[in-house]
Design an enzyme around this catalytic site. Structure first.
Site, PDB file in Angstrom:
ATOM      1  N   ASN A  81       0.879  -1.300   0.175  1.00 18.00           N
ATOM      2  CA  ASN A  81      -0.138   0.141   0.094  1.00 18.00           C
ATOM      3  C   ASN A  81       1.090   1.230   0.090  1.00 18.00           C
ATOM      4  O   ASN A  81       1.974   1.128   0.052  1.00 18.00           O
ATOM      5  CB  ASN A  81      -0.918   0.151   1.190  1.00 18.00           C
ATOM      6  CG  ASN A  81      -2.314   0.694   0.891  1.00 18.00           C
ATOM      7  OD1 ASN A  81      -2.295   1.518   0.151  1.00 18.00           O
ATOM      8  ND2 ASN A  81      -3.202  -0.068   1.525  1.00 18.00           N
ATOM      9  N   HIS A 111      22.737   2.712  12.359  1.00 17.53           N
ATOM     10  CA  HIS A 111      24.178   3.141  12.883  1.00 17.53           C
ATOM     11  C   HIS A 111      24.634   2.554  13.910  1.00 17.53           C
ATOM     12  O   HIS A 111      23.790   1.882  14.725  1.00 17.53           O
ATOM     13  CB  HIS A 111      24.011   4.696  12.996  1.00 17.53           C
ATOM     14  CG  HIS A 111      23.695   5.539  11.939  1.00 17.53           C
ATOM     15  ND1 HIS A 111      24.566   5.765  10.693  1.00 17.53           N
ATOM     16  CD2 HIS A 111      22.512   6.202  11.454  1.00 17.53           C
ATOM     17  CE1 HIS A 111      24.163   6.630   9.908  1.00 17.53           C
ATOM     18  NE2 HIS A 111      22.712   6.607  10.209  1.00 17.53           N
ATOM     19  N   THR A 160      10.917  -5.636  16.839  1.00 15.50           N
ATOM     20  CA  THR A 160      12.132  -5.724  17.046  1.00 15.50           C
ATOM     21  C   THR A 160      12.765  -7.250  17.216  1.00 15.50           C
ATOM     22  O   THR A 160      14.189  -7.272  17.373  1.00 15.50           O
ATOM     23  CB  THR A 160      12.582  -5.095  18.577  1.00 15.50           C
ATOM     24  OG1 THR A 160      12.070  -5.690  19.476  1.00 15.50           O
ATOM     25  CG2 THR A 160      12.429  -3.337  18.256  1.00 15.50           C
ATOM     26  N   ARG A 175       4.603  -7.207  20.929  1.00 19.17           N
ATOM     27  CA  ARG A 175       4.756  -8.795  21.707  1.00 19.17           C
ATOM     28  C   ARG A 175       3.652  -9.535  21.218  1.00 19.17           C
ATOM     29  O   ARG A 175       2.589  -8.985  20.644  1.00 19.17           O
ATOM     30  CB  ARG A 175       4.444  -8.124  23.168  1.00 19.17           C
ATOM     31  CG  ARG A 175       5.240  -7.317  23.826  1.00 19.17           C
ATOM     32  CD  ARG A 175       6.547  -8.066  24.552  1.00 19.17           C
ATOM     33  NE  ARG A 175       7.012  -7.230  25.432  1.00 19.17           N
ATOM     34  CZ  ARG A 175       8.423  -6.860  25.238  1.00 19.17           C
ATOM     35  NH1 ARG A 175       9.082  -7.591  24.179  1.00 19.17           N
ATOM     36  NH2 ARG A 175       9.268  -6.234  25.972  1.00 19.17           N
TER      37      ARG A 175
END
Length: 181
Positions: A81, A111, A160, A175
């Site tokens: 999209n 970084h 993550t 989660r």
């Protein structure tokens, strides 16, 4: 990040990656000018961006933003999209029939964390998105993450860590909420 590699300033590998950025930006600008109802032109522009022809059932709603393009792979029946950012210097693989909502970001680069090293180059890690995945609007998936087949990433989630197959994840950081079996 899982699979993280550091690309140091001044190396041939980093110079090669960075040299591809203007080409990718130009391809994305050309894609942004195409109307959604001209999917044939969008598929041709996608092929220029990625170096591979998408299947005839690939759908993209422009605009899309990408920093390299040549490290981006999509399977059959993928839908992307509008407003998505696909920073693929670390490599992005998107499985068959995956749905990517508006303003999703798949970010494979960053970084180094230590302040003293932050300007010495970049770090990259691949993202792998399985088949039949739905990534909701505004979600962010970071480098090194694998999203398992059939998973759902809720709108606005920040992923993550790996997402197991057939699992709904939500939140910041994302989660597991429940299994989808």
């Amino acid at each position: 990040m899982k699979g993280e590699r550091r690309l140091r300033r001044g190396t041939d590998e980093l110079r090669e990656l960075v040299a591809g950025v203007p080409r990718a930006f130009a391809c994305c600008a050309a894609l942004a000018r195409l109307p959604y109802d001209d999917q044939e032109a969008i598929r041709a522009a996608w092929e220029t961006l990625t170096g591979r022809a998408p299947g005839p059932d690939f759908r993209l709603v422009p605009p899309v933003h990408c920093d390299h393009g040549l490290r981006l792979r999509v399977g059959a029946g993928v839908f992307v999209n509008h407003g998505c950012t696909l920073n693929d210097m670390g490599g992005i693989e998107i499985g068959d029939r995956t749905l990517i909502g508006p303003n999703v970001s798949l970010l494979t680069g960053g970084h180094p964390m230590p302040v003293a090293e932050r300007h010495d180059g970049i770090v990259v890690a691949p993202i792998r998105v399985g088949a039949d995945v739905w990534i909701g609007a505004g979600a962010i998936v970071l480098g090194g993450v694998t999203v398992g087949d059939g998973a759902v990433v809720a709108a606005g989630a920040v992923v993550t860590r790996d997402v197991p197959p057939a699992t709904l994840v939500a939140g910041t950081p994302a989660r597991a909420v429940r299994r989808l079996d």
